[in-house]
Design an enzyme around this catalytic site. Structure first.
Site, PDB file in Angstrom:
ATOM      1  N   GLY A  14       0.815  -1.214   0.000  1.00  0.00           N
ATOM      2  CA  GLY A  14       0.000   0.000   0.000  1.00  0.00           C
ATOM      3  C   GLY A  14       0.842   1.254   0.000  1.00  0.00           C
ATOM      4  O   GLY A  14       0.618   2.162   0.804  1.00  0.00           O
ATOM      5  N   THR A  16       1.752   3.500  -2.719  1.00  0.00           N
ATOM      6  CA  THR A  16       1.742   4.461  -3.826  1.00  0.00           C
ATOM      7  C   THR A  16       1.374   5.870  -3.371  1.00  0.00           C
ATOM      8  O   THR A  16       1.302   6.788  -4.185  1.00  0.00           O
ATOM      9  CB  THR A  16       0.755   4.008  -4.922  1.00  0.00           C
ATOM     10  OG1 THR A  16      -0.550   3.848  -4.354  1.00  0.00           O
ATOM     11  CG2 THR A  16       1.216   2.695  -5.548  1.00  0.00           C
ATOM     12  N   TYR A 148     -13.448  -0.337  11.486  1.00  0.00           N
ATOM     13  CA  TYR A 148     -12.039   0.005  11.255  1.00  0.00           C
ATOM     14  C   TYR A 148     -11.220  -0.218  12.519  1.00  0.00           C
ATOM     15  O   TYR A 148     -10.149  -0.840  12.487  1.00  0.00           O
ATOM     16  CB  TYR A 148     -11.940   1.465  10.804  1.00  0.00           C
ATOM     17  CG  TYR A 148     -10.534   2.009  10.749  1.00  0.00           C
ATOM     18  CD1 TYR A 148      -9.673   1.659   9.722  1.00  0.00           C
ATOM     19  CD2 TYR A 148     -10.066   2.897  11.727  1.00  0.00           C
ATOM     20  CE1 TYR A 148      -8.384   2.165   9.658  1.00  0.00           C
ATOM     21  CE2 TYR A 148      -8.787   3.407  11.675  1.00  0.00           C
ATOM     22  CZ  TYR A 148      -7.943   3.042  10.646  1.00  0.00           C
ATOM     23  OH  TYR A 148      -6.664   3.540  10.599  1.00  0.00           O
TER      24      TYR A 148
END
Length: 253
Positions: A14, A16, A148
């Site tokens: 993850g 980028t 989350y």
């Protein structure tokens, strides 16, 4: 302190944008052989333009098939940073089973699969680093993002347990807990129409994370600094730890 990753093979999932890209930039600057990851070739290519000498892997590590492609393309790493993650507010009573599963697959199972694939090789070589990027929400479960928060707490359990499983091997396993951070994802959530992001984020922190001591959101490089340190030779006696870069949000001593 001279942190040097020369000769170290490093995966940042993850990566980028946001914290992941900042960490990847730090590893490259310190001599590491870095592989970055994103879901699309376009995003990976755009990030690689900023990372001279790095390699990329495009794939969604929330699914097992793309993980297997990664493992075949890159059989070994010395350092793994499990950074891939998604977040977003949603009321508990409106969060479907599918959404709970999507968050768990992305935020937790991706790191489980990646760590399972690479930590055995690290242990056989007698050195390695596995890092999970969790969140202060693992300890301060947000009422508007319970799904989350659950995944971030799960990451702490996996990190601590894996550290114990790898006891005495020379492989350390730790979790880093950022607080509100000025990443692209936070910008999209707090300031979708633009504006002064630093001020908007600071106002959010004061309103919703009132225990914050720095009274602002962290920068991505401030979180990356902790990641680079805990991945370094100098951090050899730190394992099984949950290391907060939350600006003092978690109100414990």
């Amino acid at each position: 302190m001279n942190i040097d990753f020369t000769g170290k093979r490093i995966l940042v999932t993850g990566s980028t944008g946001g914290i992941g890209l900042a960490a990847a930039e730090g590893f490259v600057a310190a001599g590491g052989q870095v592989v970055i990851n994103g879901r699309s070739e376009e995003r990976v290519s755009r990030a690689l333009a900023r990372l001279e000498g790095a390699q990329g892997f495009a794939g969604d590590l929330s699914n097992a098939e793309d993980c297997e492609r990664l493992f075949s393309a890159f059989p070994d790493f010395d350092i793994v940073v499990n950074n891939i993650g998604i977040f977003g507010p949603q009321d508990f009573f409106e969060t479907t089973d599918a959404e709970w599963t999507r968050f768990f697959d992305t935020n937790v199972l991706s790191g489980v699969r990646v760590s399972r694939a690479y930590a055995t090789g690290m242990a056989a070589r007698g050195w390695g680093r596995v890092i999970f990027i969790a969140s202060e929400s693992a300890l301060n479960i947000p009422a508007d993002m319970i799904h989350y928060g659950m995944t971030k707490t799960a990451q702490l359990a996996v990190s601590r347990g894996l550290a114990k499983r790898l006891a005495g091997t020379g492989v350390t396993v730790n979790a880093v807990l950022p607080g509100p951070t000025l990443s692209e994802g936070v910008a999209g959530m707090l300031a979708p129409d633009g504006g002064d992001l630093e001020k908007i984020a600071a106002d959010f922190v004061v309103a919703h994370r009132g225990s914050s001591i720095i009274r602002r959101a962290s920068r991505v490089d401030e979180v990356a600094n902790m990641i680079l340190y805990i991945a370094s030779e100098q951090a050899s006696a730190t394992t099984g730890a949950s290391l907060r870069v939350d600006g003092g949000v978690v109100d414990i001593i």
